[in-house]
Design a protein around this motif. Structure first.
Motif, short mmCIF file in Angstrom:
data_model
loop_
_atom_site.label_atom_id
_atom_site.label_comp_id
_atom_site.label_asym_id
_atom_site.label_seq_id
_atom_site.Cartn_x
_atom_site.Cartn_y
_atom_site.Cartn_z
N LEU A 18 1.09 -0.98 0.12
CA LEU A 18 -0.14 0.22 0.27
C LEU A 18 1.20 0.84 -0.41
N GLU A 19 0.22 2.07 -0.79
CA GLU A 19 1.53 3.88 -0.78
C GLU A 19 0.68 4.26 0.12
N GLU A 20 1.47 5.51 0.68
CA GLU A 20 1.34 5.93 1.67
C GLU A 20 -0.25 6.76 1.43
N LYS A 21 -0.16 7.52 0.68
CA LYS A 21 -2.22 7.49 0.38
C LYS A 21 -3.03 6.34 0.89
N GLU A 22 -3.08 5.51 0.59
CA GLU A 22 -3.65 4.31 0.68
C GLU A 22 -4.08 4.42 1.78
N LEU A 23 -2.53 4.53 2.90
CA LEU A 23 -2.38 4.47 3.99
C LEU A 23 -3.19 5.51 4.91
N ARG A 24 -3.28 6.06 4.28
CA ARG A 24 -3.85 7.22 4.93
C ARG A 24 -5.33 7.47 5.20
N GLN A 25 -5.35 7.12 3.43
CA GLN A 25 -7.31 6.96 3.01
C GLN A 25 -7.52 5.95 3.98
N LEU A 26 -7.36 4.41 4.48
CA LEU A 26 -7.35 3.48 5.41
C LEU A 26 -7.54 4.37 7.08
N GLU A 27 -6.46 5.03 7.49
CA GLU A 27 -6.80 5.77 8.51
C GLU A 27 -7.67 6.31 8.78
N SER A 28 -8.44 6.86 8.01
CA SER A 28 -9.46 8.32 8.05
C SER A 28 -10.36 7.50 7.60
#
Length: 187
Positions: A143-153
């Motif tokens: 997972l890319e950082e952007k996807e990880l941030r989306q997952l966090e939200s």
């Protein structure tokens, strides 16, 4: 199973779904914890050794397994049933769930041959009398950082929606939540 009755009418959830939803709160917390550890420890612009990358993959794998677990059908035939909890997902959230489920099914929980990524070579020693196998695996995150941030939200959204649902159940029918569940078979 029949839907459970509530003080305000019929809740569109079975007891099995309620149990799955209860346990899903723990699954989502595990996923969020693994994600938090990953985001705290990983500088996405830095270079890391294979061992450090492997640690990040461990966090990522735990994130994927824990987050996917509620969406997979159990042996008893239930899933989290978000509609029964009054939770709706937008298309972006559905796509994110599908991405996590795909990673879980093909790479993290199972090793699909079409997704394997490795190199094996041999290293001759003692003037070629012996060959030692040398294995190299792709250690990067899936997972890319952007996807990880989306997952966090998304995980925070799911957890807050579930808190609202369980608060409502606790007000209407607390006896549905007053329970102790333990494994039927201890290993």
């Amino acid at each position: 199973m029949a839907p459970l009755c509530s003080a305000l009418g019929i809740m569109n959830i079975t007891d099995k779904q309620l149990v799955r939803a209860i346990y899903s709160t723990w699954d989502f917390q595990q996923a969020l914890s693994a994600l938090t550890f990953l985001l705290e420890d990983c500088d996405f612009g830095a270079k890391y050794s294979h061992v450090e990358l492997r640690r990040f993959r461990c966090y990522e794998s735990n994130l994927i397994i824990s987050m996917a677990r509620p969406f997979e059908t159990t042996r008893g035939g239930t899933t989290i049933g978000l509609r029964a909890l009054g939770i709706t997902l937008n298309q972006e959230q559905k796509t994110l769930v599908d991405r996590i489920l795909d990673l879980r099914r093909k790479i993290v929980a199972h090793s699909s041959e079409e997704e394997m990524h490795f190199r094996v070579s041999t290293i001759p020693i003692e003037d070629g009398r012996f060959n030692l196998p040398h294995f190299q695996f792709n250690e990067r995150l899936h997972l890319e950082e952007k996807e990880l941030r989306q997952l966090e939200s998304f995980l925070r959204y799911l957890k807050s929606q579930m808190v609202e649902f369980f608060y409502k159940v606790a007000q209407e029918q607390p006896d549905l939540l007053d329970r102790y569940k333990e494994p039927t078979n201890f290993l």
